[in-house]
Enzyme design. Structure first.
Site, PDB file in Angstrom:
ATOM      1  N   HIS A  18     -39.708  68.249   4.438  1.00  0.00           N
ATOM      2  CA  HIS A  18     -40.335  67.798   5.691  1.00  0.00           C
ATOM      3  C   HIS A  18     -40.400  66.263   5.737  1.00  0.00           C
ATOM      4  O   HIS A  18     -40.101  65.653   6.763  1.00  0.00           O
ATOM      5  CB  HIS A  18     -41.785  68.318   5.789  1.00  0.00           C
ATOM      6  CG  HIS A  18     -41.940  69.801   5.818  1.00  0.00           C
ATOM      7  ND1 HIS A  18     -42.763  70.477   4.953  1.00  0.00           N
ATOM      8  CD2 HIS A  18     -41.393  70.745   6.621  1.00  0.00           C
ATOM      9  CE1 HIS A  18     -42.730  71.776   5.230  1.00  0.00           C
ATOM     10  NE2 HIS A  18     -41.893  71.970   6.232  1.00  0.00           N
ATOM     11  N   LYS A  42     -52.269  84.213  12.213  1.00  0.00           N
ATOM     12  CA  LYS A  42     -51.529  83.986  10.972  1.00  0.00           C
ATOM     13  C   LYS A  42     -52.490  83.514   9.882  1.00  0.00           C
ATOM     14  O   LYS A  42     -53.424  82.758  10.160  1.00  0.00           O
ATOM     15  CB  LYS A  42     -50.480  82.892  11.250  1.00  0.00           C
ATOM     16  CG  LYS A  42     -49.225  83.009  10.410  1.00  0.00           C
ATOM     17  CD  LYS A  42     -48.144  82.088  10.929  1.00  0.00           C
ATOM     18  CE  LYS A  42     -47.305  81.559   9.788  1.00  0.00           C
ATOM     19  NZ  LYS A  42     -46.253  80.646  10.224  1.00  0.00           N
ATOM     20  N   ARG A  91     -31.679  73.848   7.175  1.00  0.00           N
ATOM     21  CA  ARG A  91     -31.296  73.945   5.759  1.00  0.00           C
ATOM     22  C   ARG A  91     -30.090  74.826   5.560  1.00  0.00           C
ATOM     23  O   ARG A  91     -29.349  74.671   4.609  1.00  0.00           O
ATOM     24  CB  ARG A  91     -32.450  74.564   4.948  1.00  0.00           C
ATOM     25  CG  ARG A  91     -33.619  73.661   4.752  1.00  0.00           C
ATOM     26  CD  ARG A  91     -34.821  74.431   4.292  1.00  0.00           C
ATOM     27  NE  ARG A  91     -35.356  75.225   5.377  1.00  0.00           N
ATOM     28  CZ  ARG A  91     -36.544  75.780   5.391  1.00  0.00           C
ATOM     29  NH1 ARG A  91     -37.321  75.668   4.337  1.00  0.00           N
ATOM     30  NH2 ARG A  91     -36.964  76.461   6.421  1.00  0.00           N
ATOM     31  N   SER A 129     -41.446  75.901   1.833  1.00  0.00           N
ATOM     32  CA  SER A 129     -42.904  75.996   1.621  1.00  0.00           C
ATOM     33  C   SER A 129     -43.314  77.354   1.056  1.00  0.00           C
ATOM     34  O   SER A 129     -44.251  77.446   0.254  1.00  0.00           O
ATOM     35  CB  SER A 129     -43.660  75.780   2.939  1.00  0.00           C
ATOM     36  OG  SER A 129     -43.537  74.468   3.380  1.00  0.00           O
TER      37      SER A 129
HETATM   38  P1  ADP Z   1     -42.377  76.979  10.266  1.00  0.00           P
HETATM   39  O1  ADP Z   1     -43.827  77.280  10.188  1.00  0.00           O
HETATM   40  O2  ADP Z   1     -41.849  76.733  11.649  1.00  0.00           O
HETATM   41  O3  ADP Z   1     -41.481  77.834   9.396  1.00  0.00           O
HETATM   42  P2  ADP Z   1     -42.222  74.880   8.313  1.00  0.00           P
HETATM   43  O4  ADP Z   1     -43.492  74.154   8.108  1.00  0.00           O
HETATM   44  O5  ADP Z   1     -41.736  75.762   7.218  1.00  0.00           O
HETATM   45  O6  ADP Z   1     -42.282  75.564   9.690  1.00  0.00           O
HETATM   46  O7  ADP Z   1     -41.067  73.835   8.669  1.00  0.00           O
HETATM   47  C1  ADP Z   1     -41.115  72.999   9.783  1.00  0.00           C
HETATM   48  C2  ADP Z   1     -39.731  72.431  10.019  1.00  0.00           C
HETATM   49  O8  ADP Z   1     -39.275  71.781   8.843  1.00  0.00           O
HETATM   50  C3  ADP Z   1     -38.655  73.445  10.354  1.00  0.00           C
HETATM   51  O9  ADP Z   1     -37.758  72.880  11.292  1.00  0.00           O
HETATM   52  C4  ADP Z   1     -37.943  73.649   9.057  1.00  0.00           C
HETATM   53  O10 ADP Z   1     -36.591  74.049   9.250  1.00  0.00           O
HETATM   54  C5  ADP Z   1     -37.999  72.242   8.497  1.00  0.00           C
HETATM   55  N1  ADP Z   1     -37.867  72.243   7.043  1.00  0.00           N
HETATM   56  C6  ADP Z   1     -38.608  72.901   6.141  1.00  0.00           C
HETATM   57  N2  ADP Z   1     -38.169  72.659   4.883  1.00  0.00           N
HETATM   58  C7  ADP Z   1     -37.110  71.824   5.000  1.00  0.00           C
HETATM   59  C8  ADP Z   1     -36.195  71.226   4.064  1.00  0.00           C
HETATM   60  N3  ADP Z   1     -36.287  71.459   2.758  1.00  0.00           N
HETATM   61  N4  ADP Z   1     -35.231  70.421   4.565  1.00  0.00           N
HETATM   62  C9  ADP Z   1     -35.130  70.216   5.899  1.00  0.00           C
HETATM   63  N5  ADP Z   1     -35.950  70.754   6.829  1.00  0.00           N
HETATM   64  C10 ADP Z   1     -36.918  71.552   6.390  1.00  0.00           C
END
Ligand code: ADP
Length: 153
Positions: A18, A42, A91, A129
């Protein structure tokens, strides 16, 4: 006009993936709002306050980054903030398939808002995450996957 992007997500917790997307997006936008989506149905691992505090810490001193929380549709939050862009990270092809539907449906609902995707840098593409949470739940050390400025608890 000021170019404002909303980067929506759960950030449970924020990872190096992120952090990297936000930092790279600062070259494209005048302001990036890291927006924690709150869905009352959630269950989250870390509290909203904790997630917000960590994101604030990661981007401390970066005045083009703001942390906000929101409920409801991302496009409605964008409109309320005067943001013209939704920022997402990609990703993998699985991310792409998921994002394509959301992006295209959002475009139908709000034609003036564009979704902008940044490809994950290869060394951060595996960071997720959900897996970070699994490591923590099982007593492992996930510190290498989260920004250096935060200490997980
Ligand atoms: P969500 O609750 O929408 O799954 P996340 O908090 O997991 O959201 O992720 C928010 C954004 O960050 C999404 O666009 C996700 O694709 C991006 N993201 C998460 N991890 C990575 C990573 N390792 N590299 C690039 N983008 C990421």
């Amino acid at each position: 006009m000021k170019k404002i992007a909303v980067f929506p997500g759960s950030f449970d917790p924020i990872t190096k993936g992120h952090e990297s997307i936000v930092k790279r997006a600062l070259l494209l936008f005048d302001e990036v709002i890291v927006a924690i989506g709150v869905n009352s149905e959630k269950k989250y691992f870390y509290s909203l306050e904790q997630r917000e505090e960590w994101i604030g810490k990661v981007f401390e001193g970066e005045d083009k980054v703001r942390v906000e929380k929101y409920e409801g549709l991302t496009i409605d939050f964008c409109k309320a903030q005067g943001a013209q862009f939704v920022l997402r990270g990609l990703r993998s092809s699985a991310d792409f398939e998921f994002e394509r539907s959301i992006g295209q449906m959002n475009k139908a609902l709000a034609p003036n808002i564009e979704t902008v995707f940044l490809l994950s840098t290869p060394e951060l593409a595996a960071i997720n995450s959900t897996i970070v949470r699994d490591i923590i739940k099982n007593g492992g050390d996930a510190s290498q996957f989260v920004p250096d400025s935060i200490t997980l608890n």
